[in-house]
Design an enzyme around this catalytic site. Sequence first.
Site, short mmCIF file in Angstrom:
data_model
loop_
_atom_site.label_atom_id
_atom_site.label_comp_id
_atom_site.label_asym_id
_atom_site.label_seq_id
_atom_site.Cartn_x
_atom_site.Cartn_y
_atom_site.Cartn_z
CG PHE A 127 5.46 70.06 16.16
CD1 PHE A 127 5.89 70.53 14.93
CD2 PHE A 127 4.50 70.79 16.85
CE1 PHE A 127 5.37 71.70 14.38
CE2 PHE A 127 3.97 71.96 16.31
CZ PHE A 127 4.41 72.41 15.08
CG ASP A 215 6.09 71.54 23.88
OD1 ASP A 215 4.93 71.77 24.26
OD2 ASP A 215 6.48 71.73 22.71
CE LYS A 244 -1.73 72.28 19.55
NZ LYS A 244 -0.31 72.01 19.48
C1 LIG Z 1 0.83 72.71 18.88
C2 LIG Z 1 2.14 72.53 19.53
C3 LIG Z 1 3.13 73.54 19.50
C4 LIG Z 1 2.96 74.83 18.72
O1 LIG Z 1 1.90 75.61 19.19
P1 LIG Z 1 1.38 76.83 18.27
O2 LIG Z 1 0.34 77.49 19.13
O3 LIG Z 1 0.83 76.25 17.01
O4 LIG Z 1 2.54 77.72 18.00
C5 LIG Z 1 4.31 73.30 20.18
N1 LIG Z 1 4.53 72.15 20.84
C6 LIG Z 1 3.61 71.16 20.89
C7 LIG Z 1 3.89 69.92 21.66
C8 LIG Z 1 2.39 71.32 20.22
O5 LIG Z 1 1.50 70.32 20.24
#
Ligand SMILES: *Cc1c(COP(=O)(O)O)cnc(C)c1O
Length: 390
Positions: A127, A215, A244
């Site tokens: 994701f 990520d 986050k």
């Molecule tokens: C939450 C998340 C995203 C997306 O972040 P947003 O601020 O909602 O756009 C991307 N990658 C990972 C691993 C995430 O946990």
Amino acid sequence: MTALMNNYQPLPISFERGAGCRLWDNEGREYLDALAGVAVTSVGHSHPRIVEAIRDQAGLLLHCSNLYRIDWQARLATRLTTLAAMDRAFFCNSGAEANEAALKLARLHATAKGISQPLVVVMENSFHGRTFATLSASDSPACQAGFAPLVEGFISVPFGDVLALEAVAQRYGQRIAAVMVEPVQGESGVQVAPGGYLKALRELCDAQQWLLMLDEIQTGLGRTGRWFAGQHEGVVPDVMTLAKALGNGVPIGACLATGTAASLFSPGSHGSTFGGNPLACRVACTVLDIMEQENLVANAEHQGSLLLDALRGALKGHPGVVAVRGHGLMIGIELQQPAAHLAKLAALEHGLLINVARGRTIRLLPPLTLGNEDRVAIVERLLALLASMR
Ligand SMILES: *Cc1c(COP(=O)(O)O)cnc(C)c1O
């Protein structure tokens, strides 16, 4: 019907205020927060130093645009690149935007190498966000359904499988620009890769001149018991994305890069109106101050291993539990049966805030300030929840 679009299914609870690991709803009921707004409020709710930084900066300057030098932005870039042993930072407002920046770096890297149809390798069950490029990079039917045509240029391999990646290298090596991976997959239910996986990815990327892009939006900033999850294996990526927890609730994302990847953007090639504004950057600097002064990275490792051990011990042999896994304060309890309803039950009946990932895995992402009492209370309430399920 409400005036809101139908993309969320909120629980019928309206929070009014928070402090530390606790939240209170508009009827005065108290909840224990084992989710931190999905890995966001890592230093806890309403931390006095965050409150003070926001108040003070609001009275000075919220926004001036990137047409001018922003000192708090430069300071935050230095802090983050020093912690990550990387070179440069770009700031935006969310995780998806941070990954957009990373994917644009991958395309520029391909352009510089003369690759005409570049590919980015991503992982099954990944994701990376909800914008067009990031949902195309994500392996989630719910994210992609109905949005075709997707952005081209992604190829996916099983997470944790180095041989699968080597096979892709054999087949598409010349076209590959980068590998994008979550060190621990969050949204798909806290999937932990086998030890040595990131190190093997680093070696393969070096050998092939691919950018390794981690990520760390969910895993970064102490969540797994290191500042960044790659550090468990001594891995420094070429590109790292954060969001986050960076602003503890104030929107901010960052894309860090090192080596040649740090110089791929040139004036005008990327930007953001709000990105890196004085308020967000000052708050993020304050988050880092708090994390250092309160030793929250070490606390995440310590409390995380106690919590994981306690859950493993208590749930051993439980017929409804398939696996308990995690790293630091990022923990998943995979259940045998569909369990999406448990988040509501936990909140309303047990005063515990949790999340259920992909319908089957209870996900715990408590604030990194978690102490012994709250850790014990999380286990007690979870056991009561699981007992009521049987
Ligand atoms: C939450 C998340 C995203 C997306 O972040 P947003 O601020 O909602 O756009 C991307 N990658 C990972 C691993 C995430 O946990």
